[in-house]
Design a protein around this motif. Sequence first.
Motif, short mmCIF file in Angstrom:
data_model
loop_
_atom_site.label_atom_id
_atom_site.label_comp_id
_atom_site.label_asym_id
_atom_site.label_seq_id
_atom_site.Cartn_x
_atom_site.Cartn_y
_atom_site.Cartn_z
N ALA A 114 0.79 -1.23 0.00
CA ALA A 114 0.00 0.00 0.00
C ALA A 114 0.83 1.27 0.00
N GLY A 115 2.14 1.18 0.23
CA GLY A 115 2.91 2.38 0.46
C GLY A 115 3.74 2.88 -0.70
N ILE A 116 3.68 2.19 -1.84
CA ILE A 116 4.56 2.61 -2.94
C ILE A 116 3.75 3.11 -4.13
N ASP A 117 2.89 2.28 -4.71
CA ASP A 117 2.16 2.69 -5.92
C ASP A 117 1.32 3.93 -5.69
N THR A 118 0.64 4.01 -4.55
CA THR A 118 -0.21 5.17 -4.30
C THR A 118 0.62 6.44 -4.22
N THR A 119 1.80 6.37 -3.58
CA THR A 119 2.66 7.55 -3.48
C THR A 119 3.25 7.90 -4.83
N VAL A 120 3.70 6.90 -5.58
CA VAL A 120 4.27 7.15 -6.91
C VAL A 120 3.26 7.88 -7.79
N HIS A 121 2.04 7.38 -7.84
CA HIS A 121 1.05 8.00 -8.72
C HIS A 121 0.51 9.30 -8.13
N GLY A 122 0.59 9.47 -6.81
CA GLY A 122 0.27 10.75 -6.21
C GLY A 122 1.28 11.82 -6.61
N ILE A 123 2.56 11.46 -6.62
CA ILE A 123 3.58 12.42 -7.04
C ILE A 123 3.48 12.69 -8.54
N ALA A 124 3.17 11.66 -9.33
CA ALA A 124 2.93 11.90 -10.76
C ALA A 124 1.77 12.87 -10.95
N ALA A 125 0.74 12.73 -10.13
CA ALA A 125 -0.42 13.63 -10.23
C ALA A 125 -0.02 15.07 -9.95
#
Length: 410
Positions: free
Chosen positions: A250-261
């Motif tokens: 839960a701690g990697i993909d959501t952050t990665v795509h949050g930063i991409a956003a």
Amino acid sequence: MSTSDRTTMTSSTAPRHPAARSDIDPYTIDNLLDRTQLQHDIREKAPLVYLERYGVYATGRYETIREVFADWPHYQVGAGVGLANFHTEKPWRPPATPTETDPPEHDAPRRVLTDVLGMRALRRLREQWIAEAEEVVDRILAGPAEIDGMADLAAAFPLKVFPDAVGLPPENRNNLLAYGDLVFNAFGPQNENFQRGAARLSELSQWVTMLCQRENLSPDGFGARIWDASDRGELTVDQAPLVVRSLLSAGIDTTVHGIAAIVHAFATHPDEWERLRSEPQLARRAFDEAVRWASPLQFVFHTTSEAVELEGIELGQHTKVMLLVGAGNRDPRRWEDPDDFTLTRDPSGHLGFGMGLHQCVGQHVARLEAEALLTVLAAKVRRIELAGTPLRGVNNTLQTWKELPVRLTT
């Protein structure tokens, strides 16, 4: 209807009105690539909509989603936070701990993670992560002006600092993104998106299981501290690797795509980038506004523990309720001009990290990662512009990016 006003239903209690019904499919390619119309259609059709294709109820209303999040005794996660109902289906992997557990099983892992990921630990990491962000940004700025904001920024930085903090070895970290993509696809139906990654299911699951064992973690990271909690009797030996795994799931993909956003948001809103450059203390607000505006986590499910009434509809025991987080985060009943990205807004109260008992325990970690990267970018980059057409990824649960071509001007 507020939580305090809710009346638990019995089988003989009639609903006040029948549920609105829809044959819409949230998991078509078009809806996964661009969820805007889906969000609008479900949110505006009714407070609660029965999706005939999947036999679940769905809501895109902010207040209704918030009510479900707040009332964990009636709306639980132990039957899975995806479409599959663990009351009737066997999960493809052991349920995530604490993400897919309810009290009392939920409580000890949650306490341990809250301590491990607490503000004292993050204060120690802040200077280190800003230094790491400077290395990443300086390396990018030494090269071509046009980069892939997804691979070079949004993925590169979290895949360095967060696995380091957990205590993972440096090899094969891109597998963490592949594993996360598989996990979040598995929260939807077993469609072609799930099947696309399923070929690596056994390989990636075994690899992540191996990573979570004590002997494969550095002695000074989050993972080791979780295992130390098992030594003190705060967790069982069986729980410890599952709690470590929850960090990786839960701690990697959501952050990665949050930063991409946030990179995409600033590339398409130059005035807001100028505002951040002049007021870098707005970095955390900017990330939260991007999470509200873009909602990397789009869908999450809760399951009724008993018959209950929601928005005048009687829901039977073990009924799945689909929460369209992205729709709630753009609900005009809650937000003024919800489709606008602006740093003048106070985005607190957005649904991107959940609420209540099961709100994201790692949200402060994600905020610190974003703050470190944005602080350095604001100091070194005068302008961020799109350098081509961004390409969305396709995932059953997340709003993802495949390519994000941007031009950085120093």
